[in-house]
Design an enzyme around this catalytic site. Structure first.
Site, mmCIF file in Angstrom:
data_model
loop_
_atom_site.group_PDB
_atom_site.id
_atom_site.type_symbol
_atom_site.label_atom_id
_atom_site.label_comp_id
_atom_site.label_asym_id
_atom_site.label_seq_id
_atom_site.Cartn_x
_atom_site.Cartn_y
_atom_site.Cartn_z
ATOM 1 N N ASP A 34 0.844 -1.201 0.000
ATOM 2 C CA ASP A 34 0.000 0.000 0.000
ATOM 3 C C ASP A 34 0.878 1.249 0.000
ATOM 4 O OD1 ASP A 34 -1.889 2.119 0.648
ATOM 5 O OD2 ASP A 34 -3.275 0.517 1.203
ATOM 6 N N SER A 74 -7.153 4.622 -1.401
ATOM 7 C CA SER A 74 -6.960 3.170 -1.349
ATOM 8 C C SER A 74 -8.240 2.396 -1.652
ATOM 9 C CB SER A 74 -6.419 2.749 0.026
ATOM 10 O OG SER A 74 -5.053 3.058 0.123
ATOM 11 N N HIS A 125 -9.951 -2.346 6.860
ATOM 12 C CA HIS A 125 -9.395 -1.164 6.190
ATOM 13 C C HIS A 125 -9.595 -1.278 4.674
ATOM 14 C CE1 HIS A 125 -7.299 2.532 6.842
ATOM 15 N NE2 HIS A 125 -6.306 2.233 6.034
ATOM 16 N N THR A 127 -8.016 -1.514 1.620
ATOM 17 C CA THR A 127 -7.540 -2.522 0.661
ATOM 18 C C THR A 127 -8.109 -3.922 0.943
ATOM 19 O OG1 THR A 127 -5.515 -1.234 0.430
ATOM 20 C CG2 THR A 127 -5.494 -3.435 -0.516
ATOM 21 N N GLU A 239 -1.476 -7.891 1.749
ATOM 22 C CA GLU A 239 -1.197 -6.449 1.708
ATOM 23 C C GLU A 239 -0.176 -6.041 2.764
ATOM 24 O OE1 GLU A 239 -3.301 -2.070 2.057
ATOM 25 O OE2 GLU A 239 -3.767 -3.617 3.520
ATOM 26 N N HIS A 248 2.439 8.621 4.615
ATOM 27 C CA HIS A 248 1.571 9.764 4.946
ATOM 28 C C HIS A 248 2.242 10.656 5.983
ATOM 29 C CE1 HIS A 248 -2.291 9.293 2.894
ATOM 30 N NE2 HIS A 248 -2.209 7.986 3.077
ATOM 31 N N ASP A 286 -1.060 -0.106 -4.710
ATOM 32 C CA ASP A 286 -2.360 0.466 -5.102
ATOM 33 C C ASP A 286 -2.214 1.909 -5.584
ATOM 34 O OD1 ASP A 286 -1.690 1.268 -2.538
ATOM 35 O OD2 ASP A 286 -3.708 1.013 -1.719
ATOM 36 N N HIS A 287 -1.163 2.588 -5.096
ATOM 37 C CA HIS A 287 -0.853 3.967 -5.487
ATOM 38 C C HIS A 287 0.451 4.343 -4.820
ATOM 39 C CE1 HIS A 287 -1.960 4.935 -1.414
ATOM 40 N NE2 HIS A 287 -3.086 4.251 -1.591
ATOM 41 N N HIS A 389 -1.594 11.053 -1.176
ATOM 42 C CA HIS A 389 -1.100 10.170 -2.241
ATOM 43 C C HIS A 389 -0.630 11.009 -3.423
ATOM 44 C CE1 HIS A 389 -4.128 6.957 -0.622
ATOM 45 N NE2 HIS A 389 -3.206 7.284 0.255
HETATM 46 ZN ZN LIG Z 1 -3.071 6.234 2.015
#
Ligand SMILES: [Zn+2]
Length: 426
Positions: A34, A74, A125, A127, A239, A248, A286-287, A389
């Protein structure tokens, strides 16, 4: 006569061989870091080297924008990876018109495969939810937990006791054995196992307690449970959920140690695929999170000192007294930096922040943690463009049967489609 019999046996062997090799993979292990952009992988490689994911023979890049935003969250990213549909930021396993979209794991169940979801975040969460539930908003975590407890999944490992606990009875009714510690996990052997190892998210790998299994251990156990007495194969999604959280916070320490922990899980998947050739392993993110930039001034970065940290910065800062009287000692104990390494002005700003800092829900060290990671980033010559992100493409790496299908540029929505095309290939 003898000759033709021998010939027909040869022919049968040939046909069987062709049939085996014409079919796609029976098992799929899909691993998602993630927020793990290319810079996160690069930095982790600089510090630790020898990454399993960099030994994968096929590589590609995936675009990640969502239906509603140029920068995905996400939820929309997870939905793209689980269903093959672009959706709006915030939506879980649903198309923008609020229709549930079938997930990879649901498709696996229909094919008679065993299925599992493993994460280091709360299991509810974004994902993990995208692969195991369908809700309009990612914060509907109670609904997500309810759906997961009633699901036909065989393995569900992660944190999130605060949402899942109320559903333990329901989960048991639906056949789940429930485990809560690393030791209990090791002894689990049921056809359906739910492992919930933390109240909310599991700890960052650097701060992991002995009660918490590592992501690699959870992955190994999931593979063991899913592959046992199983001729139809399995789909497993893993994940590394907290790479994103560290990014973050613009915390490079949390990022590289959790990326390294994720990479060990990748290693578990590759080991299984080495012994079981009918297995496909796909790794992606995912990003990207943080807009991590590997360069800040001049032509060098200096992340070597990141090796040797004993806790993530937020935990370190929380151990430093408000008057900073024990700072030198804490740095010595948990890091490879000394007070004298830091810029005097920056250090003064940190001390001021520490004096005023009150822990918040997300940070034990409060604003002082922000100052602390800033000093570390500065010394290492790296920087970040955002606390959110970014829109950058993410790497895709693949290994095992049909791995070549994941080469080149693609959109994130193509990944689950490619996986299903490979699996259902005749
Ligand atoms: Zn995030």
């Amino acid at each position: 006569m003898f000759k033709s019999k021998k010939l027909s046996i040869l022919l049968i062997v040939f046909v069987i061989t062709i049939t085996i090799f014409a079919q796609g993979p029976k098992n799929v292990i899909f691993l998602i870091g993630d927020g793990m952009g290319l810079a996160h992988v690069t930095l982790t490689d600089f510090v630790f080297g020898d990454l399993n994911m960099m030994k994968m023979p096929y590589t590609g890049f995936a675009s990640t924008y969502s239906n509603s935003n140029t920068i995905t969250d996400s939820a929309a990213a997870g939905t793209a990876l689980s269903t093959g549909f672009k959706t709006d930021n915030g939506m879980i396993g649903m198309t923008p018109d609020k229709k549930p979209a079938e997930t990879l794991l649901e498709k696996g169940i229909k094919l008679g495969k065993k299925t599992g979801m493993v994460t280091t975040t709360a299991i509810t969460h974004a994902t993990p939810a995208c692969f195991t539930a369908h809700v309009e908003k990612r914060y509907f975590q109670r609904d997500i937990a309810e759906q997961q407890a009633k699901s036909d999944l065989n393995v569900l490992f992660g944190g999130g006791k605060k949402y899942m606990e109320k559903n333990y009875d329901s989960a048991k009714k639906h056949g789940f054995e429930i485990v809560n510690t690393s030791k209990e996990l090791m002894n689990a052997h049921s056809d359906k196992v739910m492992g919930i190892f933390a109240k909310d998210h599991m700890n960052y790998s650097l701060d992991r307690t002995s009660d918490e299994p590592s992501l690699a251990l959870m992955t190994r156990k999931a593979i063991e449970l899913l592959s046992k007495d199983n001729d139809k194969g399995f789909f497993l999604v893993v994940e590394g959920g907290r790479i994103d959280h560290a990014a973050h916070s613009n915390d490079p320490i949390g990022v590289i140690y959790d990326t390294k922990a994720f990479d060990k899980a990748v290693g578990e998947a590759m080991s299984y695929a080495n012994l079981n050739k009918d297995t496909l392993v796909v790794v992606t993110a995912d990003h990207e999170t943080g807009g991590l930039g590997l360069g800040r001034k001049g032509y060098n970065i200096y992340p070597a000192k990141f090796k040797g940290f004993k806790a993530i910065p937020d935990t370190i800062v929380s151990k430093i007294k408000n008057d900073c009287s024990n700072m030198e000692q804490i740095l010595e104990e948990y890091t490879t930096y000394k007070m004298s390494d830091f810029d005097k002005k920056e250090l003064a700003a940190f001390k001021k922040a520490r004096l005023a800092a009150k822990p918040s829900a997300y940070s034990q060290g409060g604003y002082a943690t922000v100052k602390f990671v800033d000093m570390i980033n500065d010394l290492a010559g790296i920087d970040w463009t955002t606390g959110d992100h970014s829109a950058c493409m993410v790497p895709v790496m693949s290994y095992g049967m049909n791995a070549e299908d994941f080469e080149g540029f693609m959109d994130n929505t193509q990944i689950p489609v490619k996986i299903m095309n490979a699996v259902t290939e005749e």
